[in-house]
Scaffold this motif. Structure first.
Motif, PDB file in Angstrom:
ATOM      1  N   VAL A   8       0.864  -1.183   0.000  1.00  0.00           N
ATOM      2  CA  VAL A   8       0.000   0.000   0.000  1.00  0.00           C
ATOM      3  C   VAL A   8       0.895   1.224   0.000  1.00  0.00           C
ATOM      4  CG1 VAL A   8      -1.934  -1.158   1.142  1.00  0.00           C
ATOM      5  CG2 VAL A   8      -0.213   0.027   2.527  1.00  0.00           C
ATOM      6  N   ARG A   9       0.300   2.383  -0.292  1.00  0.00           N
ATOM      7  CA  ARG A   9       1.113   3.592  -0.405  1.00  0.00           C
ATOM      8  C   ARG A   9       0.412   4.786   0.220  1.00  0.00           C
ATOM      9  NH1 ARG A   9      -0.787   6.482  -5.467  1.00  0.00           N
ATOM     10  NH2 ARG A   9      -2.303   5.042  -6.338  1.00  0.00           N
ATOM     11  N   ALA A  10       1.214   5.824   0.439  1.00  0.00           N
ATOM     12  CA  ALA A  10       0.707   7.106   0.915  1.00  0.00           C
ATOM     13  C   ALA A  10       1.657   8.190   0.422  1.00  0.00           C
ATOM     14  CB  ALA A  10       0.616   7.131   2.440  1.00  0.00           C
ATOM     15  N   SER A  11       1.151   9.395   0.338  1.00  0.00           N
ATOM     16  CA  SER A  11       1.967  10.543  -0.063  1.00  0.00           C
ATOM     17  C   SER A  11       2.409  11.317   1.155  1.00  0.00           C
ATOM     18  CB  SER A  11       1.164  11.458  -0.987  1.00  0.00           C
ATOM     19  OG  SER A  11       0.852  10.783  -2.182  1.00  0.00           O
ATOM     20  N   LEU A  12       3.560  11.950   1.038  1.00  0.00           N
ATOM     21  CA  LEU A  12       4.103  12.781   2.109  1.00  0.00           C
ATOM     22  C   LEU A  12       4.667  14.044   1.488  1.00  0.00           C
ATOM     23  CD1 LEU A  12       4.955  12.990   5.163  1.00  0.00           C
ATOM     24  CD2 LEU A  12       7.160  12.025   4.434  1.00  0.00           C
TER      25      LEU A  12
END
Length: 164
Positions: A8-12
């Motif tokens: 899974v991924r997320a932005s920062l």
């Protein structure tokens, strides 16, 4: 580079530009500046900003960029690389904050002194930027050489870590 189908991924948002973080339930598997060379296609990975490891990685990275952290405390999974890449990435993790080494130094430490160019290629494909500190590797005689996230970012990261 191979990644788990359960990634899974997320932005920062960081002071050096947006990053994409990726994790499985067990470990962080990626951290890339947007547009960085050699980054995978993220399209197949669902977005999960509430994922505990992604939240922890994001918090620790923000602390690092604020000058409040020198070391990261996160489980990492670099098993998607070749055995050679994994050996190089293990050496990257030994470089202390505020220090730099050469590509030749790494090739010596992995018992393959003739593999300086291959070391450079493996460093460039490091999937966990900043946390696995590929920016701390310089060319011969301290030359600032390429960085998959851009030379300007490499310089900024080294300046951030410069000992007082």
């Amino acid at each position: 580079m191979k990644f788990s189908p359960h990634t899974v991924r997320a932005s920062l948002t960081t002071p050096l530009g947006p990053m994409t973080l990726a994790a499985t339930d067990a470990a962080l598997v990626g951290a890339w500046f947007d547009g960085q060379q050699h980054q995978p296609s993220f399209d197949e990975w669902p977005v999960d900003p509430g994922h505990p490891l992604l939240r922890a990685a994001g918090q620790q990275l923000l602390e690092y960029f604020a000058g409040q952290r020198q070391h990261f405390d996160l489980p990492l999974d670099l098993s998607g690389g070749t055995a050679f890449q994994q050996a190089v990435w293990a050496q990257l993790q030994q470089i202390a904050s505020g220090s730099t080494v050469s590509y030749g130094h790494i090739s010596q430490h992995i018992q393959n002194p003739a593999a300086v160019r291959a070391v450079g290629a493996a460093v460039g494909r490091n999937p966990i930027s900043v946390i696995v500190p590929c920016h701390r590797v310089l060319g011969a005689h301290g030359a600032l050489t390429g960085y998959a996230g851009g030379l300007d970012r490499k310089i900024a990261l080294l300046q951030l870590e410069r000992p007082l």
